[in-house]
Design a protein around this motif. Structure first.
Motif, mmCIF file in Angstrom:
data_model
loop_
_atom_site.group_PDB
_atom_site.id
_atom_site.type_symbol
_atom_site.label_atom_id
_atom_site.label_comp_id
_atom_site.label_asym_id
_atom_site.label_seq_id
_atom_site.Cartn_x
_atom_site.Cartn_y
_atom_site.Cartn_z
ATOM 1 N N GLU A 72 -11.934 -66.726 51.060
ATOM 2 C CA GLU A 72 -11.115 -66.541 52.261
ATOM 3 C C GLU A 72 -9.834 -65.808 51.922
ATOM 4 O O GLU A 72 -9.374 -65.801 50.780
ATOM 5 N N ILE A 73 -9.295 -65.156 52.940
ATOM 6 C CA ILE A 73 -8.037 -64.418 52.808
ATOM 7 C C ILE A 73 -7.122 -64.896 53.924
ATOM 8 O O ILE A 73 -7.526 -64.932 55.096
ATOM 9 N N ASN A 74 -5.908 -65.277 53.540
ATOM 10 C CA ASN A 74 -4.952 -65.796 54.521
ATOM 11 C C ASN A 74 -3.946 -64.728 54.928
ATOM 12 O O ASN A 74 -3.831 -63.686 54.288
ATOM 13 N N LYS A 75 -3.246 -65.022 55.988
ATOM 14 C CA LYS A 75 -2.209 -64.105 56.480
ATOM 15 C C LYS A 75 -1.263 -63.736 55.336
ATOM 16 O O LYS A 75 -0.814 -64.596 54.597
ATOM 17 N N GLY A 76 -1.012 -62.451 55.179
ATOM 18 C CA GLY A 76 -0.058 -62.011 54.164
ATOM 19 C C GLY A 76 -0.613 -61.897 52.754
ATOM 20 O O GLY A 76 0.104 -61.476 51.843
ATOM 21 N N ASP A 77 -1.889 -62.262 52.535
ATOM 22 C CA ASP A 77 -2.478 -62.116 51.192
ATOM 23 C C ASP A 77 -2.681 -60.639 50.844
ATOM 24 O O ASP A 77 -2.903 -59.809 51.732
ATOM 25 N N PHE A 78 -2.615 -60.332 49.563
ATOM 26 C CA PHE A 78 -3.030 -59.015 49.059
ATOM 27 C C PHE A 78 -4.138 -59.285 48.053
ATOM 28 O O PHE A 78 -3.940 -60.008 47.078
ATOM 29 N N VAL B 193 4.802 -45.350 57.458
ATOM 30 C CA VAL B 193 4.131 -44.742 56.300
ATOM 31 C C VAL B 193 4.910 -43.540 55.747
ATOM 32 O O VAL B 193 4.416 -42.789 54.912
ATOM 33 N N GLY B 194 6.147 -43.364 56.223
ATOM 34 C CA GLY B 194 7.008 -42.317 55.675
ATOM 35 C C GLY B 194 6.699 -40.913 56.156
ATOM 36 O O GLY B 194 6.931 -39.934 55.446
ATOM 37 N N LEU B 195 6.140 -40.799 57.383
ATOM 38 C CA LEU B 195 5.822 -39.473 57.938
ATOM 39 C C LEU B 195 6.518 -39.250 59.277
ATOM 40 O O LEU B 195 5.953 -38.632 60.189
ATOM 41 N N GLY B 196 7.734 -39.745 59.377
ATOM 42 C CA GLY B 196 8.415 -39.737 60.672
ATOM 43 C C GLY B 196 8.591 -38.385 61.343
ATOM 44 O O GLY B 196 8.795 -38.307 62.543
ATOM 45 N N THR B 197 8.483 -37.287 60.588
ATOM 46 C CA THR B 197 8.783 -35.967 61.176
ATOM 47 C C THR B 197 7.548 -35.075 61.331
ATOM 48 O O THR B 197 7.682 -33.898 61.674
ATOM 49 N N PHE C 199 1.104 -49.428 51.114
ATOM 50 C CA PHE C 199 0.354 -50.681 51.321
ATOM 51 C C PHE C 199 1.226 -51.905 51.015
ATOM 52 O O PHE C 199 1.141 -52.914 51.709
ATOM 53 N N GLN C 200 2.041 -51.785 49.977
ATOM 54 C CA GLN C 200 2.932 -52.903 49.628
ATOM 55 C C GLN C 200 3.897 -53.206 50.782
ATOM 56 O O GLN C 200 4.128 -54.359 51.130
ATOM 57 N N THR C 201 4.456 -52.143 51.351
ATOM 58 C CA THR C 201 5.392 -52.310 52.473
ATOM 59 C C THR C 201 4.715 -52.992 53.646
ATOM 60 O O THR C 201 5.263 -53.914 54.267
ATOM 61 N N ASN D 265 2.048 -54.871 53.563
ATOM 62 C CA ASN D 265 1.740 -56.242 53.178
ATOM 63 C C ASN D 265 2.983 -57.130 53.254
ATOM 64 O O ASN D 265 2.933 -58.270 53.734
ATOM 65 N N ASN D 266 4.123 -56.592 52.822
ATOM 66 C CA ASN D 266 5.366 -57.371 52.861
ATOM 67 C C ASN D 266 5.786 -57.713 54.284
ATOM 68 O O ASN D 266 6.530 -58.667 54.508
ATOM 69 N N SER D 267 5.316 -56.922 55.248
ATOM 70 C CA SER D 267 5.660 -57.228 56.640
ATOM 71 C C SER D 267 4.667 -58.220 57.251
ATOM 72 O O SER D 267 4.728 -58.512 58.445
ATOM 73 N N GLY D 268 3.713 -58.746 56.428
ATOM 74 C CA GLY D 268 2.873 -59.843 56.897
ATOM 75 C C GLY D 268 1.415 -59.530 57.133
ATOM 76 O O GLY D 268 0.626 -60.417 57.435
#
Length: 226
Positions: free
Chosen positions: A29-35, A131-135, A186-188, A190-193
């Protein structure tokens, strides 16, 4: 209501590909916020496992739940609703080459029931910033590097605020520096939940980003001790 139910669970699941069993008795199983990293040789069954989780392959034995949907009871008409709750990132970008970045993302929003133009515009801006593509809204895919295209794919997967992101070799076609940037994205996320299940051959990631590891080997899926 806050739910403590796992975002994803399989219990004694058998994974089939083309009538042949490729993985047996899969339970995790994988829980909320798991990586969670999913590793294993090419042809070991990783992709078949992932396809079962997003209902590209049917779960024929055992039980599974993904984002509140019971896989063994899923009907074809339920599949789009399941996929709205999960994000899927493939190795090949699968972008529409004749549409710009914003149009690629808007297509997904419309296909998943969004109608309000302002909300769509805002959501597209949000995920591109994430994802760092704002423009780059108006750029065509061929004007983007491979890494930028993959960021668009990740942004696309995040549009409906999925509970889990399922990524199948998302850096497989990218060089190491760009792979590293995608991993940071992906880390970012994941860090947001958002939970993440990532199939990868990149063992550097396992060293640099310690996380749970599921190893696919000899028809089984095993939790690898850290």
């Amino acid at each position: 209501m806050f739910s403590t139910e796992p975002v994803l669970s399989l219990n004694q699941a058998d994974i089939y590909q083309g009538g042949r069993i490729v993985l047996g008795d899969v339970t995790f199983e994988i829980n909320k916020g798991d990586f969670v990293f999913l590793i294993g040789r090419t042809g070991s069954g990783k992709s078949s496992l992932l396809k079962t989780l997003y209902a590209d392959l049917w779960l024929q034995a055992g039980t599974g739940r993904v984002a509140g949907f019971a896989l063994e009871k899923l009907k074809p008409k339920d599949v789009p609703y399941l996929r709205r709750k999960i994000g899927i990132v493939f190795q090949d970008f699968q972008l529409f080459m004749d549409r710009n970045v914003e149009e690629n993302l808007r297509f997904v929003l419309k296909a998943t029931g969004w109608t309000d133009q302002t909300k769509m515009r805002n959501r597209i801006s949000d995920v591109l910033m994430q994802v760092g593509l704002g423009t780059l809204h108006k750029k065509m895919p061929h004007q983007l590097s491979g890494g930028e295209q993959q960021r668009v794919v990740v942004a696309r997967a995040m549009l409906n605020e999925p509970m889990i992101l399922i990524a199948d070799e998302p850096t497989g076609n990218l060089d190491p520096a760009v792979s590293e940037q995608i991993m940071q994205v992906f880390q970012t996320i994941n860090n947001s939940g958002t939970a993440i299940l990532m199939a990868t051959h990149n063992y550097d990631f396992l060293r640099k980003y310690p996380a749970r590891i599921l190893r696919v080997e000899d028809g089984k899926v095993l939790e690898q001790g850290l």
